[in-house]
Design a protein around this motif. Structure first.
Motif, PDB file in Angstrom:
ATOM      1  N   THR A 162       9.081  -4.306   5.992  1.00 41.65           N
ATOM      2  CA  THR A 162       9.001  -5.760   6.177  1.00 41.65           C
ATOM      3  C   THR A 162       8.513  -6.427   4.900  1.00 41.65           C
ATOM      4  OG1 THR A 162       8.470  -5.439   8.512  1.00 41.65           O
ATOM      5  CG2 THR A 162       8.015  -7.610   7.568  1.00 41.65           C
ATOM      6  N   ALA A 163       7.442  -5.857   4.303  1.00 39.15           N
ATOM      7  CA  ALA A 163       6.888  -6.428   3.070  1.00 39.15           C
ATOM      8  C   ALA A 163       7.903  -6.341   1.933  1.00 39.15           C
ATOM      9  CB  ALA A 163       5.608  -5.680   2.696  1.00 39.15           C
ATOM     10  N   MET A 164       8.629  -5.236   1.862  1.00 32.86           N
ATOM     11  CA  MET A 164       9.642  -5.062   0.826  1.00 32.86           C
ATOM     12  C   MET A 164      10.762  -6.106   0.987  1.00 32.86           C
ATOM     13  SD  MET A 164      12.224  -1.814   0.293  1.00 32.86           S
ATOM     14  CE  MET A 164      13.195  -2.271   1.752  1.00 32.86           C
ATOM     15  N   GLY A 165      11.240  -6.229   2.221  1.00 31.29           N
ATOM     16  CA  GLY A 165      12.326  -7.180   2.449  1.00 31.29           C
ATOM     17  C   GLY A 165      11.917  -8.607   2.152  1.00 31.29           C
ATOM     18  N   THR A 166      10.676  -8.963   2.494  1.00 30.62           N
ATOM     19  CA  THR A 166      10.187 -10.316   2.212  1.00 30.62           C
ATOM     20  C   THR A 166      10.191 -10.589   0.723  1.00 30.62           C
ATOM     21  OG1 THR A 166       8.799 -10.254   4.199  1.00 30.62           O
ATOM     22  CG2 THR A 166       8.221 -11.878   2.508  1.00 30.62           C
ATOM     23  N   LYS A 177      -8.987  -2.687  -2.146  1.00 31.72           N
ATOM     24  CA  LYS A 177      -7.625  -2.411  -1.717  1.00 31.72           C
ATOM     25  C   LYS A 177      -6.651  -2.944  -2.756  1.00 31.72           C
ATOM     26  CE  LYS A 177      -4.643  -2.921   2.359  1.00 31.72           C
ATOM     27  NZ  LYS A 177      -4.510  -3.548   3.688  1.00 31.72           N
ATOM     28  N   PRO A 178      -5.674  -2.135  -3.187  1.00 32.65           N
ATOM     29  CA  PRO A 178      -4.749  -2.634  -4.199  1.00 32.65           C
ATOM     30  C   PRO A 178      -3.965  -3.843  -3.696  1.00 32.65           C
ATOM     31  CG  PRO A 178      -3.965  -0.558  -3.251  1.00 32.65           C
ATOM     32  CD  PRO A 178      -5.364  -0.763  -2.770  1.00 32.65           C
ATOM     33  N   VAL A 179      -3.669  -4.730  -4.608  1.00 32.16           N
ATOM     34  CA  VAL A 179      -2.931  -5.939  -4.253  1.00 32.16           C
ATOM     35  C   VAL A 179      -1.497  -5.596  -3.851  1.00 32.16           C
ATOM     36  CG1 VAL A 179      -2.053  -8.142  -5.116  1.00 32.16           C
ATOM     37  CG2 VAL A 179      -4.352  -7.374  -5.755  1.00 32.16           C
ATOM     38  N   CYS A 180      -0.904  -4.658  -4.579  1.00 31.39           N
ATOM     39  CA  CYS A 180       0.483  -4.279  -4.306  1.00 31.39           C
ATOM     40  C   CYS A 180       0.541  -2.895  -3.667  1.00 31.39           C
ATOM     41  CB  CYS A 180       1.294  -4.276  -5.599  1.00 31.39           C
ATOM     42  SG  CYS A 180       1.458  -5.925  -6.338  1.00 31.39           S
ATOM     43  N   GLU A 181       1.556  -2.700  -2.843  1.00 35.46           N
ATOM     44  CA  GLU A 181       1.750  -1.422  -2.159  1.00 35.46           C
ATOM     45  C   GLU A 181       2.135  -0.343  -3.181  1.00 35.46           C
ATOM     46  OE1 GLU A 181       1.596   1.075   0.973  1.00 35.46           O
ATOM     47  OE2 GLU A 181       1.209  -1.086   1.106  1.00 35.46           O
ATOM     48  N   PRO A 182       1.357   0.732  -3.263  1.00 34.66           N
ATOM     49  CA  PRO A 182       1.727   1.802  -4.204  1.00 34.66           C
ATOM     50  C   PRO A 182       3.088   2.382  -3.854  1.00 34.66           C
ATOM     51  CG  PRO A 182      -0.522   2.089  -3.375  1.00 34.66           C
ATOM     52  CD  PRO A 182       0.119   1.024  -2.532  1.00 34.66           C
ATOM     53  N   PRO A 187      14.821   3.456  -3.780  1.00 24.23           N
ATOM     54  CA  PRO A 187      14.080   2.758  -4.829  1.00 24.23           C
ATOM     55  C   PRO A 187      13.391   3.749  -5.764  1.00 24.23           C
ATOM     56  CG  PRO A 187      13.625   1.793  -2.686  1.00 24.23           C
ATOM     57  CD  PRO A 187      14.380   3.050  -2.427  1.00 24.23           C
ATOM     58  N   GLY A 188      13.334   3.371  -7.032  1.00 29.59           N
ATOM     59  CA  GLY A 188      12.575   4.142  -8.014  1.00 29.59           C
ATOM     60  C   GLY A 188      11.246   3.449  -8.301  1.00 29.59           C
ATOM     61  N   LYS A 189      10.346   4.188  -8.920  1.00 33.18           N
ATOM     62  CA  LYS A 189       8.997   3.638  -9.141  1.00 33.18           C
ATOM     63  C   LYS A 189       9.018   2.413 -10.053  1.00 33.18           C
ATOM     64  CE  LYS A 189       4.238   4.959 -10.293  1.00 33.18           C
ATOM     65  NZ  LYS A 189       3.926   3.692 -10.935  1.00 33.18           N
ATOM     66  N   THR A 190       9.863   2.408 -11.060  1.00 33.48           N
ATOM     67  CA  THR A 190       9.864   1.293 -12.015  1.00 33.48           C
ATOM     68  C   THR A 190      10.253  -0.008 -11.342  1.00 33.48           C
ATOM     69  OG1 THR A 190      10.381   2.779 -13.844  1.00 33.48           O
ATOM     70  CG2 THR A 190      10.828   0.431 -14.172  1.00 33.48           C
ATOM     71  N   THR A 191      11.347   0.009 -10.562  1.00 35.10           N
ATOM     72  CA  THR A 191      11.776  -1.229  -9.905  1.00 35.10           C
ATOM     73  C   THR A 191      10.834  -1.588  -8.751  1.00 35.10           C
ATOM     74  OG1 THR A 191      13.312   0.038  -8.511  1.00 35.10           O
ATOM     75  CG2 THR A 191      14.193  -0.940 -10.541  1.00 35.10           C
ATOM     76  N   TRP A 192      10.274  -0.559  -8.101  1.00 35.03           N
ATOM     77  CA  TRP A 192       9.317  -0.831  -7.017  1.00 35.03           C
ATOM     78  C   TRP A 192       8.089  -1.552  -7.552  1.00 35.03           C
ATOM     79  CZ3 TRP A 192       9.487  -0.469  -1.805  1.00 35.03           C
ATOM     80  CH2 TRP A 192       8.265  -0.600  -1.119  1.00 35.03           C
ATOM     81  N   ASP A 193       7.510  -1.040  -8.616  1.00 37.73           N
ATOM     82  CA  ASP A 193       6.321  -1.679  -9.176  1.00 37.73           C
ATOM     83  C   ASP A 193       6.624  -3.094  -9.656  1.00 37.73           C
ATOM     84  OD1 ASP A 193       4.917   0.621  -8.658  1.00 37.73           O
ATOM     85  OD2 ASP A 193       4.941   1.356 -10.721  1.00 37.73           O
ATOM     86  N   LYS A 194       7.810  -3.276 -10.192  1.00 34.33           N
ATOM     87  CA  LYS A 194       8.206  -4.598 -10.686  1.00 34.33           C
ATOM     88  C   LYS A 194       8.399  -5.583  -9.548  1.00 34.33           C
ATOM     89  CE  LYS A 194      11.407  -6.739 -13.969  1.00 34.33           C
ATOM     90  NZ  LYS A 194      12.558  -6.509 -14.884  1.00 34.33           N
ATOM     91  N   LEU A 195       8.816  -5.091  -8.368  1.00 35.97           N
ATOM     92  CA  LEU A 195       9.038  -5.969  -7.219  1.00 35.97           C
ATOM     93  C   LEU A 195       7.717  -6.515  -6.672  1.00 35.97           C
ATOM     94  CD1 LEU A 195      11.097  -7.170  -5.220  1.00 35.97           C
ATOM     95  CD2 LEU A 195      10.877  -5.052  -3.861  1.00 35.97           C
ATOM     96  N   GLN A 196       6.630  -5.780  -6.857  1.00 31.31           N
ATOM     97  CA  GLN A 196       5.297  -6.209  -6.419  1.00 31.31           C
ATOM     98  C   GLN A 196       5.249  -6.472  -4.899  1.00 31.31           C
ATOM     99  OE1 GLN A 196       4.429  -9.530  -9.112  1.00 31.31           O
ATOM    100  NE2 GLN A 196       3.268  -8.131 -10.410  1.00 31.31           N
ATOM    101  N   VAL A 197       5.563  -5.428  -4.159  1.00 30.01           N
ATOM    102  CA  VAL A 197       5.502  -5.503  -2.699  1.00 30.01           C
ATOM    103  C   VAL A 197       4.042  -5.624  -2.281  1.00 30.01           C
ATOM    104  CG1 VAL A 197       5.993  -4.273  -0.551  1.00 30.01           C
ATOM    105  CG2 VAL A 197       7.601  -4.128  -2.492  1.00 30.01           C
ATOM    106  N   PRO A 198       3.662  -6.616  -1.472  1.00 25.66           N
ATOM    107  CA  PRO A 198       2.248  -6.776  -1.060  1.00 25.66           C
ATOM    108  C   PRO A 198       1.746  -5.553  -0.316  1.00 25.66           C
ATOM    109  CG  PRO A 198       3.511  -8.733  -0.522  1.00 25.66           C
ATOM    110  CD  PRO A 198       4.515  -7.694  -0.931  1.00 25.66           C
ATOM    111  N   ASN A 199       0.493  -5.209  -0.553  1.00 24.69           N
ATOM    112  CA  ASN A 199      -0.103  -4.067   0.130  1.00 24.69           C
ATOM    113  C   ASN A 199      -0.229  -4.341   1.623  1.00 24.69           C
ATOM    114  OD1 ASN A 199      -2.786  -2.586   1.150  1.00 24.69           O
ATOM    115  ND2 ASN A 199      -1.873  -1.390  -0.502  1.00 24.69           N
ATOM    116  N   VAL A 200       0.134  -3.349   2.415  1.00 25.41           N
ATOM    117  CA  VAL A 200       0.045  -3.475   3.873  1.00 25.41           C
ATOM    118  C   VAL A 200      -0.972  -2.489   4.432  1.00 25.41           C
ATOM    119  CG1 VAL A 200       2.392  -4.336   4.070  1.00 25.41           C
ATOM    120  CG2 VAL A 200       1.964  -1.863   4.211  1.00 25.41           C
TER     121      VAL A 200
END
Length: 299
Positions: free
Chosen positions: A238-242, A210-215, A286-299
């Motif tokens: 929730t994961a994004m806001g955290t 399972k990926p560490v970060c949410e795609p 959100p765009g993919k570049t900033t999303w990937d950089k934020l490293q939202v945990p995979n849910v």
């Protein structure tokens, strides 16, 4: 009836069935093909050697003797279950036998009595010599009997034959007694049981980690037409806001939570500005570049 396996396919089939194989010299090209055809093949023939000592037995079956040149079989099955490959092609092992027996083997039906010696068996059978004195007293170790079973099954599987394609020399040529010490009927039962058993399946591939970060779920995930999808519920929010709180961009009075709210939009736009974006580039979604950089945990 079948075309003989290539030497490579033959040894591959043995190994696939779990046979311990020793290759002796140039066994792949050691044969009596100059004296007659090899094939079509109809079955597997089992013999005993009337010898003791693996090294001497293997040497005899490879080289033969003055009255009968080698190879005297394709493989020598030693007491410990190791199969020594000594030749491939036509081998001096079966001799003349009963054509009625050959027809029965070809049709895979019950064998008749071997009353005649009128058909060339060297052409039509794979042959295995088993190290044993053949006096009815010399024991047949379990490992050796299992090896006989396995080599027979390997060839039968390769040619899609049944256990009825496995015979003893005593069932082929009048006056022969080999193999002595076990019955070919019992060996065919063993071969049939192994053939009927499902072949071992290769181990299943482990599930992908399972990926560490949410795609990145795509811009449309965050939108309702041209507007932010306020009120949409997902654990991703929730994961994004955290994570937004963790990077110092939280604009929450309560939360974050699973339902997308204006505080989520404001917080993410703060994150976009922190990443160096301005104007329209720093607005929702959100765009993919900033999303990937934020490293939202995979849910």
């Amino acid at each position: 009836m079948a075309t003989p396996l290539s030497a490579a396919a033959f040894i591959g089939a043995l190994r696939a069935e779990g046979v311990r194989v020793v290759e002796v010299g140039s066994w792949r090209t050691h044969n009596r093909n100059s004296k007659g055809a090899w094939g079509p093949v109809h079955g597997v023939m089992i013999h005993h050697t009337v010898t003791s000592g693996t090294a001497a037995t293997v040497r005899l079956c490879k080289d033969g003797h003055a009255a009968l040149p080698g190879p005297l079989c394709h493989g020598v099955i030693a007491k410990d279950g190791t199969v020594h490959l000594v030749g491939y092609g036509r081998a001096n092992h079966a001799g003349l036998g009963d054509d009625d027996v050959l027809q029965a083997v070809t049709a895979e039906r019950t064998l008749p009595a071997d009353r005649q010696a009128n058909t060339d068996g060297n052409r039509h059978f794979y042959g295995f010599e088993c190290e044993n004195l053949g006096d009815g007293k010399d024991p047949w170790p379990a490992a050796q009997l299992e090896a006989i079973e396995r080599v027979s099954v390997a060839i039968c599987r390769a040619h899609k034959w049944s256990a009825r394609s496995v015979i003893g020399h005593l069932e082929w040529q009048p006056g022969k007694v080999d193999p002595r010490g076990f019955t070919m009927a019992s060996m065919r039962d063993r071969v049939a049981d192994r053939l009927a058993a499902a072949k071992p399946k290769p181990p299943a591939k482990p599930p992908a980690a399972k990926p560490v970060c949410e795609p990145y779920p795509g811009a449309s995930f965050f939108m309702n037409g041209t507007r932010p999808a306020l009120g949409k519920s997902s654990p991703i929010f929730t994961a994004m806001g955290t994570r937004l709180v963790a990077v110092g961009c939280g604009r929450y009075k309560v939360g974050p939570g699973p339902k997308l709210g204006q505080a989520d939009v404001d917080s993410y736009q703060a994150w976009q500005r922190k990443c160096g974006y301005t104007g329209a580039s720093a607005t929702w979604p959100p765009g993919k570049t900033t999303w990937d950089k934020l490293q939202v945990p995979n849910v």
